[in-house]
Design a protein around this motif. Structure first.
Motif, PDB file in Angstrom:
ATOM      1  N   THR A   9      -0.120  -7.488  -5.002  1.00  0.00           N
ATOM      2  CA  THR A   9       0.456  -8.834  -4.902  1.00  0.00           C
ATOM      3  C   THR A   9      -0.362  -9.779  -5.769  1.00  0.00           C
ATOM      4  OG1 THR A   9       1.284 -10.496  -3.339  1.00  0.00           O
ATOM      5  CG2 THR A   9      -0.923  -9.641  -2.903  1.00  0.00           C
ATOM      6  N   THR A  10       0.259 -10.794  -6.311  1.00  0.00           N
ATOM      7  CA  THR A  10      -0.472 -11.795  -7.083  1.00  0.00           C
ATOM      8  C   THR A  10      -0.462 -13.136  -6.360  1.00  0.00           C
ATOM      9  OG1 THR A  10       0.159 -10.609  -9.095  1.00  0.00           O
ATOM     10  CG2 THR A  10      -0.724 -12.821  -9.394  1.00  0.00           C
TER      11      THR A  10
ATOM     12  N   VAL B  47       9.232  -6.193  -5.985  1.00  0.00           N
ATOM     13  CA  VAL B  47       9.457  -7.601  -5.630  1.00  0.00           C
ATOM     14  C   VAL B  47       9.494  -8.414  -6.922  1.00  0.00           C
ATOM     15  CG1 VAL B  47       8.557  -9.593  -4.350  1.00  0.00           C
ATOM     16  CG2 VAL B  47       8.290  -7.267  -3.421  1.00  0.00           C
ATOM     17  N   SER B  48      10.551  -9.195  -7.081  1.00  0.00           N
ATOM     18  CA  SER B  48      10.700  -9.972  -8.319  1.00  0.00           C
ATOM     19  C   SER B  48      11.636 -11.142  -8.081  1.00  0.00           C
ATOM     20  CB  SER B  48      11.304  -9.089  -9.411  1.00  0.00           C
ATOM     21  OG  SER B  48      12.634  -8.725  -9.052  1.00  0.00           O
ATOM     22  N   LEU B  49      11.690 -12.035  -9.045  1.00  0.00           N
ATOM     23  CA  LEU B  49      12.682 -13.109  -8.973  1.00  0.00           C
ATOM     24  C   LEU B  49      14.025 -12.625  -9.491  1.00  0.00           C
ATOM     25  CD1 LEU B  49      11.119 -16.507 -10.062  1.00  0.00           C
ATOM     26  CD2 LEU B  49      11.795 -15.740  -7.794  1.00  0.00           C
ATOM     27  N   ALA B  50      13.973 -11.716 -10.470  1.00  0.00           N
ATOM     28  CA  ALA B  50      15.214 -11.223 -11.075  1.00  0.00           C
ATOM     29  C   ALA B  50      16.093 -10.537 -10.038  1.00  0.00           C
ATOM     30  CB  ALA B  50      14.901 -10.282 -12.229  1.00  0.00           C
TER      31      ALA B  50
ATOM     32  N   SER C 299       4.728  -6.376  -7.189  1.00  0.00           N
ATOM     33  CA  SER C 299       5.575  -7.468  -7.700  1.00  0.00           C
ATOM     34  C   SER C 299       5.517  -7.523  -9.221  1.00  0.00           C
ATOM     35  CB  SER C 299       5.122  -8.805  -7.102  1.00  0.00           C
ATOM     36  OG  SER C 299       3.796  -9.105  -7.477  1.00  0.00           O
TER      37      SER C 299
ATOM     38  N   GLY D 272       1.073 -13.336  -3.043  1.00  0.00           N
ATOM     39  CA  GLY D 272       1.135 -13.136  -1.593  1.00  0.00           C
ATOM     40  C   GLY D 272       2.463 -12.685  -1.002  1.00  0.00           C
TER      41      GLY D 272
ATOM     42  N   THR E 131       4.486 -10.129  -1.724  1.00  0.00           N
ATOM     43  CA  THR E 131       4.603  -8.683  -1.478  1.00  0.00           C
ATOM     44  C   THR E 131       3.754  -8.279  -0.271  1.00  0.00           C
ATOM     45  OG1 THR E 131       4.915  -8.448  -3.851  1.00  0.00           O
ATOM     46  CG2 THR E 131       4.555  -6.413  -2.628  1.00  0.00           C
TER      47      THR E 131
ATOM     48  N   GLN F 241       1.482  -4.631 -10.791  1.00  0.00           N
ATOM     49  CA  GLN F 241       0.022  -4.674 -10.737  1.00  0.00           C
ATOM     50  C   GLN F 241      -0.579  -3.312 -11.136  1.00  0.00           C
ATOM     51  OE1 GLN F 241       1.936  -5.974  -8.240  1.00  0.00           O
ATOM     52  NE2 GLN F 241       1.393  -8.131  -8.363  1.00  0.00           N
TER      53      GLN F 241
ATOM     54  N   LEU G 238       5.603 -23.089 -16.416  1.00  0.00           N
ATOM     55  CA  LEU G 238       6.272 -21.888 -16.923  1.00  0.00           C
ATOM     56  C   LEU G 238       7.393 -21.460 -15.973  1.00  0.00           C
ATOM     57  CD1 LEU G 238       6.240 -19.382 -18.903  1.00  0.00           C
ATOM     58  CD2 LEU G 238       4.733 -18.302 -17.236  1.00  0.00           C
TER      59      LEU G 238
ATOM     60  N   TYR H  65       0.714 -22.593  -7.576  1.00  0.00           N
ATOM     61  CA  TYR H  65       0.462 -22.240  -8.979  1.00  0.00           C
ATOM     62  C   TYR H  65      -0.464 -23.260  -9.651  1.00  0.00           C
ATOM     63  CZ  TYR H  65       4.759 -19.359  -8.543  1.00  0.00           C
ATOM     64  OH  TYR H  65       5.706 -18.460  -8.159  1.00  0.00           O
TER      65      TYR H  65
ATOM     66  N   GLU I 112       5.613 -11.054 -15.687  1.00  0.00           N
ATOM     67  CA  GLU I 112       5.817 -10.807 -17.115  1.00  0.00           C
ATOM     68  C   GLU I 112       6.212  -9.359 -17.374  1.00  0.00           C
ATOM     69  OE1 GLU I 112       2.253 -12.507 -18.764  1.00  0.00           O
ATOM     70  OE2 GLU I 112       2.736 -14.301 -17.608  1.00  0.00           O
TER      71      GLU I 112
ATOM     72  N   ILE J 256      15.411  -5.244 -13.978  1.00  0.00           N
ATOM     73  CA  ILE J 256      14.350  -4.960 -13.001  1.00  0.00           C
ATOM     74  C   ILE J 256      14.448  -3.506 -12.514  1.00  0.00           C
ATOM     75  CG2 ILE J 256      13.648  -5.469 -10.597  1.00  0.00           C
ATOM     76  CD1 ILE J 256      12.429  -7.386 -12.634  1.00  0.00           C
TER      77      ILE J 256
HETATM   78  C1  LIG Z   1       3.418 -15.963 -13.979  1.00  0.00           C
HETATM   79  C2  LIG Z   1       4.587 -15.312 -13.327  1.00  0.00           C
HETATM   80  C3  LIG Z   1       5.351 -14.390 -14.038  1.00  0.00           C
HETATM   81  C4  LIG Z   1       6.467 -13.783 -13.452  1.00  0.00           C
HETATM   82  N1  LIG Z   1       7.194 -12.887 -14.167  1.00  0.00           N
HETATM   83  C5  LIG Z   1       8.335 -12.363 -13.619  1.00  0.00           C
HETATM   84  C6  LIG Z   1       9.152 -11.478 -14.375  1.00  0.00           C
HETATM   85  O1  LIG Z   1       8.853 -11.098 -15.500  1.00  0.00           O
HETATM   86  N2  LIG Z   1      10.300 -11.029 -13.800  1.00  0.00           N
HETATM   87  C7  LIG Z   1      10.675 -11.404 -12.528  1.00  0.00           C
HETATM   88  O2  LIG Z   1      11.730 -10.995 -12.075  1.00  0.00           O
HETATM   89  N3  LIG Z   1       9.886 -12.201 -11.775  1.00  0.00           N
HETATM   90  C8  LIG Z   1       8.730 -12.689 -12.293  1.00  0.00           C
HETATM   91  N4  LIG Z   1       7.937 -13.514 -11.552  1.00  0.00           N
HETATM   92  C9  LIG Z   1       8.307 -13.804 -10.158  1.00  0.00           C
HETATM   93  C10 LIG Z   1       7.490 -12.962  -9.162  1.00  0.00           C
HETATM   94  O3  LIG Z   1       7.842 -11.591  -9.239  1.00  0.00           O
HETATM   95  C11 LIG Z   1       7.779 -13.510  -7.765  1.00  0.00           C
HETATM   96  O4  LIG Z   1       7.239 -14.810  -7.688  1.00  0.00           O
HETATM   97  C12 LIG Z   1       7.200 -12.653  -6.652  1.00  0.00           C
HETATM   98  O5  LIG Z   1       7.533 -13.239  -5.405  1.00  0.00           O
HETATM   99  C13 LIG Z   1       5.695 -12.502  -6.763  1.00  0.00           C
HETATM  100  O6  LIG Z   1       5.247 -11.656  -5.733  1.00  0.00           O
HETATM  101  P1  LIG Z   1       3.735 -11.725  -5.218  1.00  0.00           P
HETATM  102  O7  LIG Z   1       3.589 -13.064  -4.535  1.00  0.00           O
HETATM  103  O8  LIG Z   1       3.628 -10.600  -4.249  1.00  0.00           O
HETATM  104  O9  LIG Z   1       2.867 -11.551  -6.419  1.00  0.00           O
HETATM  105  C14 LIG Z   1       6.810 -14.106 -12.103  1.00  0.00           C
HETATM  106  C15 LIG Z   1       6.021 -15.011 -11.380  1.00  0.00           C
HETATM  107  C16 LIG Z   1       4.938 -15.610 -11.971  1.00  0.00           C
HETATM  108  C17 LIG Z   1       4.121 -16.597 -11.178  1.00  0.00           C
END
Ligand SMILES: Cc1cc2nc3c(=O)[nH]c(=O)nc-3n(C[C@H](O)[C@H](O)[C@H](O)COP(=O)(O)O)c2cc1C
Length: 181
Positions: free
Chosen positions: A10-11, A89-92, A58, A13, A15, A65, A141, A134, A61, A104
């Motif tokens: 996780t970066t 886990v992703s936004l996409a 997650s 939190g 995940t 991890q 970004l 952030y 970019e 994804i």
């Molecule tokens: C700097 C940054 C880059 C990201 N890059 C992507 C990406 O390339 N594709 C995507 O679908 N989501 C991307 N995300 C969204 C993360 O996958 C999403 O916020 C996720 O909830 C992060 O999970 P974590 O809190 O466990 O790290 C990015 C988020 C950040 C902050």
């Protein structure tokens, strides 16, 4: 009842939160579940001592991890020898654009293949936008990326897109499979 290990990367939190939700669902079904953050997996955490392993990571970019990949590579034999699952886990995953969601899926499939792992079950969950956590650069970004997609751009608050029912269903499917085995 089975003993299951959940390892996650996780970066920001989200995940970790999903991993704990999966663990709670498994425990409610009567299983013993240990949850570990991939960079902190100790030498004495041996997946071979578990009946099943779930791994989550997650996307940032376009990448997961590194510690998660290292865990998978280090324990490839143990993972191949027992039921395992991967949750991405992703936004996409929350995108209205099917091409984004497919991208994804491809990233996840390439990750599994590159790490030499063939999990029985995989899931793609939507994550969160944690604007308030952030740095200003990351906030700018993510606001730009989200805005481009027609998504949320109010940086004064956070947004959670995770479908918790889908997370529960994935847990029930995985843990149910262990009970049946
Ligand atoms: C700097 C940054 C880059 C990201 N890059 C992507 C990406 O390339 N594709 C995507 O679908 N989501 C991307 N995300 C969204 C993360 O996958 C999403 O916020 C996720 O909830 C992060 O999970 P974590 O809190 O466990 O790290 C990015 C988020 C950040 C902050």
């Amino acid at each position: 009842m089975a003993k299951v290990l959940i390892v996650y990367g996780t970066t920001e939190g989200q995940t970790a939160k999903i991993a704990e939700h999966l663990a709670d669902a498994g425990r409610r079904l009567g299983h013993t579940v240990d949850v570990r953050h991939a960079p902190d997996v100790a030498a004495d955490t041996d997946p071979a001592r578990y009946d099943g392993v779930l791994v989550g990571a997650s996307v940032h970019e376009g990448r997961y991890q590194r510690a998660v990949r290292e865990f998978i590579e280090r324990h490839s034999q143990a993972l191949a020898a027992r039921p395992s699952g991967f949750f991405s886990v992703s936004l996409a995953a929350a995108s209205r654009d099917p091409a984004e969601r497919e991208a994804i899926e491809r990233i996840a499939a390439n990750f599994e293949e590159g790490a030499g792992w063939a999990p029985q079950r995989t899931a793609s969950f939507a994550g969160a936008l944690k604007y308030t956590q952030y740095s200003w650069l990351k906030r700018a970004l993510m606001k730009y990326i989200s805005g481009k997609e027609g998504g949320d751009t109010d940086t004064s608050r956070d947004f959670e897109y995770t479908d918790w029912d889908a997370v529960t269903r994935f847990a029930e499917d995985f843990f149910g499979g262990l009970s049946a085995a």
